[in-house]
Design an enzyme around this catalytic site. Structure first.
Site, PDB file in Angstrom:
ATOM      1  N   ARG A   1      66.918  53.321 129.661  1.00  0.00           N
ATOM      2  CA  ARG A   1      67.407  53.858 128.384  1.00  0.00           C
ATOM      3  C   ARG A   1      66.679  53.139 127.258  1.00  0.00           C
ATOM      4  O   ARG A   1      66.705  51.902 127.186  1.00  0.00           O
ATOM      5  CB  ARG A   1      68.916  53.668 128.216  1.00  0.00           C
ATOM      6  CG  ARG A   1      69.370  53.935 126.781  1.00  0.00           C
ATOM      7  CD  ARG A   1      70.858  53.925 126.576  1.00  0.00           C
ATOM      8  NE  ARG A   1      71.463  55.124 127.116  1.00  0.00           N
ATOM      9  CZ  ARG A   1      72.692  55.547 126.809  1.00  0.00           C
ATOM     10  NH1 ARG A   1      73.426  54.866 125.937  1.00  0.00           N
ATOM     11  NH2 ARG A   1      73.198  56.639 127.358  1.00  0.00           N
TER      12      ARG A   1
ATOM     13  N   HIS B   1      68.225  63.458 126.912  1.00  0.00           N
ATOM     14  CA  HIS B   1      69.296  62.759 127.640  1.00  0.00           C
ATOM     15  C   HIS B   1      69.686  63.617 128.860  1.00  0.00           C
ATOM     16  O   HIS B   1      70.783  64.171 128.929  1.00  0.00           O
ATOM     17  CB  HIS B   1      70.495  62.551 126.695  1.00  0.00           C
ATOM     18  CG  HIS B   1      71.529  61.597 127.211  1.00  0.00           C
ATOM     19  ND1 HIS B   1      71.329  60.777 128.318  1.00  0.00           N
ATOM     20  CD2 HIS B   1      72.805  61.326 126.785  1.00  0.00           C
ATOM     21  CE1 HIS B   1      72.417  60.048 128.522  1.00  0.00           C
ATOM     22  NE2 HIS B   1      73.321  60.360 127.619  1.00  0.00           N
TER      23      HIS B   1
ATOM     24  N   GLN C   1      73.025  63.419 131.171  1.00  0.00           N
ATOM     25  CA  GLN C   1      74.256  63.907 130.534  1.00  0.00           C
ATOM     26  C   GLN C   1      74.455  65.403 130.799  1.00  0.00           C
ATOM     27  O   GLN C   1      75.579  65.882 130.967  1.00  0.00           O
ATOM     28  CB  GLN C   1      74.180  63.635 129.019  1.00  0.00           C
ATOM     29  CG  GLN C   1      75.358  64.161 128.225  1.00  0.00           C
ATOM     30  CD  GLN C   1      76.639  63.360 128.421  1.00  0.00           C
ATOM     31  OE1 GLN C   1      76.616  62.133 128.369  1.00  0.00           O
ATOM     32  NE2 GLN C   1      77.760  64.024 128.656  1.00  0.00           N
TER      33      GLN C   1
ATOM     34  N   ASP D   1      77.911  66.306 118.899  1.00  0.00           N
ATOM     35  CA  ASP D   1      77.453  64.936 119.174  1.00  0.00           C
ATOM     36  C   ASP D   1      77.464  64.200 117.836  1.00  0.00           C
ATOM     37  O   ASP D   1      77.608  64.824 116.773  1.00  0.00           O
ATOM     38  CB  ASP D   1      76.037  65.006 119.778  1.00  0.00           C
ATOM     39  CG  ASP D   1      75.454  63.634 120.120  1.00  0.00           C
ATOM     40  OD1 ASP D   1      76.233  62.671 120.261  1.00  0.00           O
ATOM     41  OD2 ASP D   1      74.212  63.531 120.244  1.00  0.00           O
TER      42      ASP D   1
ATOM     43  N   CYS E   1      79.442  64.504 124.320  1.00  0.00           N
ATOM     44  CA  CYS E   1      78.927  63.529 125.303  1.00  0.00           C
ATOM     45  C   CYS E   1      79.608  62.171 125.167  1.00  0.00           C
ATOM     46  O   CYS E   1      79.595  61.385 126.111  1.00  0.00           O
ATOM     47  CB  CYS E   1      77.416  63.393 125.148  1.00  0.00           C
ATOM     48  SG  CYS E   1      76.898  62.989 123.467  1.00  0.00           S
TER      49      CYS E   1
ATOM     50  N   ARG F   1      79.900  61.969 134.611  1.00  0.00           N
ATOM     51  CA  ARG F   1      78.639  61.214 134.530  1.00  0.00           C
ATOM     52  C   ARG F   1      78.400  60.470 135.831  1.00  0.00           C
ATOM     53  O   ARG F   1      77.288  60.397 136.341  1.00  0.00           O
ATOM     54  CB  ARG F   1      78.682  60.195 133.379  1.00  0.00           C
ATOM     55  CG  ARG F   1      78.828  60.743 131.979  1.00  0.00           C
ATOM     56  CD  ARG F   1      77.714  61.663 131.576  1.00  0.00           C
ATOM     57  NE  ARG F   1      76.381  61.095 131.788  1.00  0.00           N
ATOM     58  CZ  ARG F   1      75.810  60.136 131.041  1.00  0.00           C
ATOM     59  NH1 ARG F   1      76.433  59.668 129.984  1.00  0.00           N
ATOM     60  NH2 ARG F   1      74.605  59.665 131.312  1.00  0.00           N
TER      61      ARG F   1
HETATM   62  N1   CP Z   1      77.266  59.758 126.751  1.00  0.00           N
HETATM   63  C1   CP Z   1      76.634  58.591 126.922  1.00  0.00           C
HETATM   64  O1   CP Z   1      75.442  58.526 127.296  1.00  0.00           O
HETATM   65  O2   CP Z   1      77.401  57.510 126.671  1.00  0.00           O
HETATM   66  P1   CP Z   1      76.936  55.986 126.637  1.00  0.00           P
HETATM   67  O3   CP Z   1      76.071  55.813 125.429  1.00  0.00           O
HETATM   68  O4   CP Z   1      78.203  55.203 126.585  1.00  0.00           O
HETATM   69  O5   CP Z   1      76.141  55.714 127.899  1.00  0.00           O
HETATM   70  N1  NVA Z   2      72.634  61.410 120.235  1.00  0.00           N
HETATM   71  C1  NVA Z   2      73.372  60.261 120.712  1.00  0.00           C
HETATM   72  C2  NVA Z   2      73.772  60.433 122.134  1.00  0.00           C
HETATM   73  C3  NVA Z   2      74.624  59.329 122.696  1.00  0.00           C
HETATM   74  C4  NVA Z   2      75.013  59.545 124.115  1.00  0.00           C
HETATM   75  C5  NVA Z   2      72.539  59.012 120.532  1.00  0.00           C
HETATM   76  O1  NVA Z   2      71.355  59.030 120.896  1.00  0.00           O
HETATM   77  O2  NVA Z   2      73.057  58.014 120.013  1.00  0.00           O
END
Ligand code: CP
Ligand code: NVA
Length: 338
Positions: free
Chosen positions: A108, A135, A138, A231, A272, A324
């Site tokens: 990540r 992502h 997700q 989101d 999400c 997830r």
């Molecule tokens: N939805 C999601 O990716 O959550 P986190 O940022 O907690 O991993």
């Molecule tokens: N768009 C958000 C998604 C988090 C799961 C971010 O990147 O912070």
């Protein structure tokens, strides 16, 4: 032909056919059933994975950790400050080191090119746990959740509302195109997805029967929706200075009961997570205090979604969060192989 994903990276859903995505969703459903029945499913004992996080995470990290352990694997977590990567060692060299020790690597971070480099050089499956662009893990959780609640994906009227050019907007549009859904991005013009990605998704849609619509009209974008998804308005990695500008652009796109009433009666609300729907977070309370006076929609720390919608019978956000784990487990099992 039988689907075989062994040795594959999971970096963007663009790399997978609808059959391969369906295979991972079916496997997720089976692994979820195993877990509920208390059936041990340690199919990957003697394997080890490393999960690299340059950004914060609750769900993704825990899904990889618990999913990995349920499959019988050892799991190493490396946080933003724990490794040499990008400081004293390039992504390319890190990939070649970790690939010698581990059977799979989750990443990540910020640049999509970083997860692509890991995937190119590691020699073991690499999974994208979120970048600024995509992502994809997700989306599998979201599609499993829709199947559980609506019975199918094809023909579902799916509306993503908010920052439609962020990692979630991009990945949901790809996933919807792949699975023959009717996808709407509902956002002010400044936040529409990149036209080249829209063109790519339209080309996929021609094959799958999906439709792609981009609109800034709330009524048009939500009429007849089966699912309304939102989101955060400001994503990880963006400077906090953009908040006010984003609120100004998006205040009229907040998911509230009026918006839901315009959709189908049994509309499902998805997110999400994490979500800003009250003042019980630092950011939510900060924004309510600083900007609530100028932007009444956010005066209670409710940003992209109201608390009423978040807590309503339409909301399936915690099903998504649980899924997830089941879907990430399926991705690891399918790509490492037992
Ligand atoms: N939805 C999601 O990716 O959550 P986190 O940022 O907690 O991993
Ligand atoms: N768009 C958000 C998604 C988090 C799961 C971010 O990147 O912070």
């Amino acid at each position: 032909m039988a689907v075989n994903l062994r040795g594959r990276n999971f970096i963007t859903l663009l790399d997978f056919s609808p059959e391969e995505i369906k295979y991972m969703l079916d496997l997720s459903r089976d692994l979820k059933r195993d877990k509920y029945l208390g059936h041990e499913h340690k199919h990957l004992t003697n394997k080890n994975i490393v999960i690299l996080f340059a950004k914060d995470s609750t769900r993704t990290r825990c899904a990889f950790e618990v999913g990995g352990m349920d499959l019988g694997m050892g799991v190493t977590y490396l946080g933003p400050n724990g490794s040499q990567m990008n400081k004293k060692e390039s992504v390319m060299d890190t990939a070649r080191v970790l690939g010698r020790m581990y059977d799979g690597i989750e990443f990540r971070g910020y640049k999509q090119s970083d997860v692509e480099t890991l995937g190119e050089y590691a020699g073991v499956p690499v999974w994208n746990g979120l970048t600024d662009l995509y992502h994809p893990t997700q989306i599998l959780a979201d599609w499993l959740t829709i199947i559980e609640h609506k019975g199918h994906l094809k023909g579902i009227n799916f509306t993503f509302v908010g920052d439609a050019r962020n990692n979630m907007g991009n990945s949901l549009m790809i996933g919807a195109a792949k699975m023959g859904m009717n996808f709407t991005a509902l956002a002010p013009k400044e936040l529409w997805p990149d036209q080249s990605l829209v063109d790519t998704c339209n080309a996929i849609a021609l094959e799958t029967g999906a439709t792609i619509r981009i609109t800034d009209d709330v009524k048009e974008g939500t009429t007849n929706a089966d699912v309304i998804y939102t989101d955060v308005w400001v994503s990880m990695g963006e400077p906090k200075e953009v908040w006010e500008k984003r609120i100004k652009m998006l205040a009229s796109y907040q998911v509230n009961m009026d918006m839901l009433r315009n959709a189908k009666e049994d509309v499902t609300f998805m997110h999400c997570l994490p979500a800003f729907h009250d003042v019980k977070t630092d950011v939510g309370s900060d924004i309510a205090a600083k900007l609530g006076k100028d932007y009444p929609a956010v005066k209670n720390g409710e940003l992209e979604v109201t608390d009423e919608v978040f807590e309503s019978k339409h909301s399936v956000v915690f099903d998504e969060a649980e899924n997830r784990m089941h879907t990430i487990k399926a991705i690891m099992l399918a790509t490492i192989g037992s």
